[in-house]
Structure formats: C-alpha cells, structure tokens
Design a protein around this motif. Structure first.
Motif, PDB file in Angstrom:
ATOM      1  N   ILE A 126     -69.651  16.957 -67.224  1.00 12.58           N
ATOM      2  CA  ILE A 126     -70.566  18.071 -67.464  1.00 12.58           C
ATOM      3  C   ILE A 126     -70.347  19.065 -66.333  1.00 12.58           C
ATOM      4  O   ILE A 126     -70.499  18.726 -65.154  1.00 12.58           O
ATOM      5  N   PHE A 127     -69.958  20.295 -66.673  1.00 14.15           N
ATOM      6  CA  PHE A 127     -69.707  21.328 -65.673  1.00 14.15           C
ATOM      7  C   PHE A 127     -70.851  22.335 -65.692  1.00 14.15           C
ATOM      8  O   PHE A 127     -71.218  22.839 -66.755  1.00 14.15           O
ATOM      9  N   MET A 128     -71.400  22.622 -64.532  1.00 16.07           N
ATOM     10  CA  MET A 128     -72.512  23.559 -64.417  1.00 16.07           C
ATOM     11  C   MET A 128     -72.085  24.760 -63.590  1.00 16.07           C
ATOM     12  O   MET A 128     -71.496  24.618 -62.522  1.00 16.07           O
ATOM     13  N   ASP A 129     -72.364  25.974 -64.083  1.00 15.16           N
ATOM     14  CA  ASP A 129     -72.150  27.153 -63.256  1.00 15.16           C
ATOM     15  C   ASP A 129     -73.364  28.075 -63.347  1.00 15.16           C
ATOM     16  O   ASP A 129     -74.111  28.058 -64.318  1.00 15.16           O
ATOM     17  N   THR A 130     -73.575  28.851 -62.311  1.00 11.34           N
ATOM     18  CA  THR A 130     -74.752  29.713 -62.213  1.00 11.34           C
ATOM     19  C   THR A 130     -74.333  31.167 -62.099  1.00 11.34           C
ATOM     20  O   THR A 130     -73.246  31.491 -61.631  1.00 11.34           O
ATOM     21  N   GLU A 131     -75.244  32.048 -62.516  1.00 15.72           N
ATOM     22  CA  GLU A 131     -74.945  33.471 -62.515  1.00 15.72           C
ATOM     23  C   GLU A 131     -75.213  34.118 -61.160  1.00 15.72           C
ATOM     24  O   GLU A 131     -74.440  34.939 -60.692  1.00 15.72           O
ATOM     25  N   ASP A 132     -76.312  33.750 -60.523  1.00 17.40           N
ATOM     26  CA  ASP A 132     -76.714  34.388 -59.282  1.00 17.40           C
ATOM     27  C   ASP A 132     -76.064  33.702 -58.089  1.00 17.40           C
ATOM     28  O   ASP A 132     -76.355  32.551 -57.797  1.00 17.40           O
ATOM     29  N   GLN A 133     -75.226  34.403 -57.374  1.00 18.63           N
ATOM     30  CA  GLN A 133     -74.492  33.806 -56.259  1.00 18.63           C
ATOM     31  C   GLN A 133     -75.336  33.668 -54.998  1.00 18.63           C
ATOM     32  O   GLN A 133     -74.974  32.954 -54.073  1.00 18.63           O
ATOM     33  N   GLU A 134     -76.467  34.357 -54.916  1.00 20.66           N
ATOM     34  CA  GLU A 134     -77.230  34.408 -53.673  1.00 20.66           C
ATOM     35  C   GLU A 134     -78.392  33.405 -53.630  1.00 20.66           C
ATOM     36  O   GLU A 134     -78.956  33.167 -52.566  1.00 20.66           O
ATOM     37  N   ASN A 135     -78.771  32.876 -54.758  1.00 25.56           N
ATOM     38  CA  ASN A 135     -79.943  32.001 -54.787  1.00 25.56           C
ATOM     39  C   ASN A 135     -79.584  30.526 -54.695  1.00 25.56           C
ATOM     40  O   ASN A 135     -78.528  30.100 -55.130  1.00 25.56           O
ATOM     41  N   ASP A 136     -80.508  29.761 -54.156  1.00 24.13           N
ATOM     42  CA  ASP A 136     -80.396  28.309 -54.220  1.00 24.13           C
ATOM     43  C   ASP A 136     -80.813  27.859 -55.619  1.00 24.13           C
ATOM     44  O   ASP A 136     -81.373  28.637 -56.387  1.00 24.13           O
ATOM     45  N   LEU A 137     -80.552  26.608 -55.919  1.00 27.78           N
ATOM     46  CA  LEU A 137     -80.884  26.106 -57.251  1.00 27.78           C
ATOM     47  C   LEU A 137     -81.320  24.653 -57.169  1.00 27.78           C
ATOM     48  O   LEU A 137     -80.680  23.835 -56.490  1.00 27.78           O
ATOM     49  N   LEU A 138     -82.410  24.338 -57.843  1.00 27.10           N
ATOM     50  CA  LEU A 138     -82.863  22.956 -57.959  1.00 27.10           C
ATOM     51  C   LEU A 138     -82.644  22.511 -59.398  1.00 27.10           C
ATOM     52  O   LEU A 138     -83.235  23.067 -60.324  1.00 27.10           O
ATOM     53  N   LEU A 139     -81.770  21.525 -59.590  1.00 29.14           N
ATOM     54  CA  LEU A 139     -81.542  20.954 -60.915  1.00 29.14           C
ATOM     55  C   LEU A 139     -82.517  19.808 -61.087  1.00 29.14           C
ATOM     56  O   LEU A 139     -82.375  18.746 -60.473  1.00 29.14           O
ATOM     57  N   ASN A 140     -83.537  20.014 -61.912  1.00 32.44           N
ATOM     58  CA  ASN A 140     -84.593  19.015 -62.087  1.00 32.44           C
ATOM     59  C   ASN A 140     -84.211  17.914 -63.060  1.00 32.44           C
ATOM     60  O   ASN A 140     -84.447  16.736 -62.803  1.00 32.44           O
ATOM     61  N   ASP A 141     -83.633  18.313 -64.185  1.00 34.16           N
ATOM     62  CA  ASP A 141     -83.287  17.355 -65.242  1.00 34.16           C
ATOM     63  C   ASP A 141     -81.944  17.706 -65.849  1.00 34.16           C
ATOM     64  O   ASP A 141     -81.584  18.878 -65.979  1.00 34.16           O
ATOM     65  N   LEU A 142     -81.216  16.664 -66.247  1.00 34.57           N
ATOM     66  CA  LEU A 142     -79.966  16.827 -66.978  1.00 34.57           C
ATOM     67  C   LEU A 142     -79.829  15.603 -67.880  1.00 34.57           C
ATOM     68  O   LEU A 142     -79.698  14.481 -67.395  1.00 34.57           O
ATOM     69  N   VAL A 143     -79.892  15.817 -69.195  1.00 35.53           N
ATOM     70  CA  VAL A 143     -79.899  14.712 -70.149  1.00 35.53           C
ATOM     71  C   VAL A 143     -78.824  14.927 -71.211  1.00 35.53           C
ATOM     72  O   VAL A 143     -78.812  15.955 -71.895  1.00 35.53           O
ATOM     73  N   LEU A 144     -77.912  13.970 -71.318  1.00 40.43           N
ATOM     74  CA  LEU A 144     -76.860  14.012 -72.336  1.00 40.43           C
ATOM     75  C   LEU A 144     -77.238  13.042 -73.449  1.00 40.43           C
ATOM     76  O   LEU A 144     -77.517  11.872 -73.193  1.00 40.43           O
ATOM     77  N   THR A 145     -77.248  13.541 -74.693  1.00 37.06           N
ATOM     78  CA  THR A 145     -77.670  12.730 -75.837  1.00 37.06           C
ATOM     79  C   THR A 145     -76.613  12.770 -76.932  1.00 37.06           C
ATOM     80  O   THR A 145     -76.032  13.827 -77.200  1.00 37.06           O
ATOM     81  N   ALA A 146     -76.348  11.619 -77.540  1.00 31.77           N
ATOM     82  CA  ALA A 146     -75.407  11.540 -78.659  1.00 31.77           C
ATOM     83  C   ALA A 146     -76.186  11.282 -79.943  1.00 31.77           C
ATOM     84  O   ALA A 146     -77.047  10.398 -79.989  1.00 31.77           O
ATOM     85  N   TYR A 147     -75.873  12.059 -80.982  1.00 29.98           N
ATOM     86  CA  TYR A 147     -76.585  11.971 -82.255  1.00 29.98           C
ATOM     87  C   TYR A 147     -75.646  11.531 -83.376  1.00 29.98           C
ATOM     88  O   TYR A 147     -74.484  11.956 -83.428  1.00 29.98           O
ATOM     89  N   GLY A 148     -76.178  10.712 -84.279  1.00 26.63           N
ATOM     90  CA  GLY A 148     -75.433  10.340 -85.465  1.00 26.63           C
ATOM     91  C   GLY A 148     -75.485  11.450 -86.501  1.00 26.63           C
ATOM     92  O   GLY A 148     -76.168  12.458 -86.313  1.00 26.63           O
TER      93      GLY A 148
END
Length: 250
Positions: free
Chosen positions: A111-133
């Motif tokens: 999972i690759f994450m990129d952000t738009e704002d180069q000057e701000n910090d970032l807190l990643l609270n949740d990241l959930v990967l789900t597979a569906y039938g």
C-alpha cells in the motif's frame, strides 16, 4: 536460595508465556520505511485505490471504498463499488483485483501513500485493507495496529511518500482467499489528522520482498517491565534473607 531461584524461574517463564501470547495480536499492516515508493497513479503501476480529503477547513479526513451488492427494482442484484466518508469521486477511488495491481502473491502486496501538502505533518489513524467476494462478502481484513505520526511530509502528491505491507501470517490468509476466489476485490479505508484541505492518496502495487512479522511495542514493553519487576522482587527477597541471617548470627 534454591527456592528463591526456582520461584524466579517460574515467574520468568510465566511472563514469557504471556508476552508471546500478546505477540499473536501483532499488527496486520506494518509500515516499511526502508522500501522505495514508486509514483504510479491512475492507469499506471501502482494503481490508485483511494483518495481522501478533509472537508473545508477541517483537519481530519476519513473515508473508504468497499464492494457490495443490493437488489434493485427491474435490475435484480447489482454489485459495485461503494464510496464512503471523505473518499473522493473519480478514478482515484475504486476497488481493485489482484490482476489490476499485477500481483499473484499476497505477500508482495504494498500500500503506497502520498500526500499533497509538503509542509504539514500527518497522523495516519487508520488503514484497513479488505477483500470482498463477488457477492460482497468480506473474505479478509487487515488493519494498522496503531496510529503512526509522520513528520514533515516532503514529497508531495503523486510521489509515493510511504510504503505499507502485510505481515506474513496475514498475507497467507489473503493468499488463501485469493486462491479460492481469484476475482476477489480489494477495498481500502483510511483516516488521517492534521491534513487541512489536502489530499491523501493511496495506491496498491507490488513490493520486492515479504515483510517479516514484528511484535507490537506493547509486547516488548510488557516483557521489559515484567523482567524488571521480577528482578526487583528477587533483590528484595535476598535483602530480607540477608537481614534474617544477620539477626540469627547476632
């Protein structure tokens, strides 16, 4: 003294057992700071799966894309992507198959994450990967164990700032689901803080190696503090024994 050391050994063995039991609850998704994150994007590798944006002047964003089915009048059962929360419309937000991301082994999924704002910090609270039938049933789910604070997001939108992968045991579970249902669809949910008005984009692709499982920090803390506690108890017992011997000899 023999009884004292026997008691110490029993306490230490019990502590190790509890610590190992806690280790079984380790993270499903882990941050991989040593891996490079390619640019990718819509129509490229790695392929976009989710884009979220904090609304207005808000500082938080939370949204996802899932897959589900519902009965519709004159159409019967209709299945498709379902966007929720602050997920943006458009090609950046959609469920993907293993074929879409060019992966045949779940151990290689990143999972690759990129952000738009180069000057701000970032807190990643949740990241959930789900597979569906194909009928929308959930066949697998893996999540980040705890929030991660990223200082100084420097790369900007489309640069692929951060990389995440599944632990080996979770990858094995997803692989089993894939082998049983090669057409399963992968969805993603994420929530962030301190990202006022900016986008956070996520892509799915392939990494160079399978990440190794690592214990939660809480497990290591439990082991460390537990050993220190047992050692303190032994020192206290030794002191009491020495004082008793001095009193007897006197």
């Amino acid at each position: 003294m023999r009884k004292l050391f026997a008691h110490f050994a029993i306490c230490l063995a019990a502590l190790v057992f509890v610590s190992l039991s806690c280790a079984e609850a380790r993270a499903d998704i882990i941050f991989l700071p040593g891996e490079a994150a390619p640019k990718g994007g819509v129509g490229h590798t790695p392929e976009s799966i989710l884009s979220i944006q904090s609304p207005g002047n808000g500082t938080n964003a939370a949204g996802g894309v899932s897959y589900g089915c519902q009965e519709k009048k004159n159409k019967g059962l209709v299945c498709g992507d379902i966007k929720s929360g602050d997920a943006k419309n458009g090609e950046h937000t959609k469920t993907l198959t293993f074929g879409d991301i060019g992966v045949t082994n779940a151990a290689g999924i990143r999972i690759f994450m990129d952000t738009e704002d180069q000057e701000n910090d970032l807190l990643l609270n949740d990241l959930v990967l789900t597979a569906y039938g194909s009928n929308g049933d959930i066949l697998f789910e893996g999540s980040l164990v705890a929030p991660i604070f990223f200082d100084n997001e420097q790369n900007g939108q489309g640069k692929g700032d951060r990389v995440f992968g599944l632990t080996s045991d979770q990858a094995a579970q997803l692989q089993a689901a894939f082998l049983a249902n090669p057409d399963l669809r992968l969805g993603l949910f994420a929530s962030t803080s301190d990202d006022t008005g900016s986008f956070t984009n996520f892509k799915l692709g392939q990494g160079p190696a399978q990440p190794e499982p690592i214990p939660e920090p809480a497990t290591l803390f439990l082991l460390g503090t537990g050993v220190a506690g047992v050692a303190a108890r032994v020192r206290k017992a030794r002191k009491a024994s020495a004082e008793k011997d001095e009193g007897t000899s006197a």
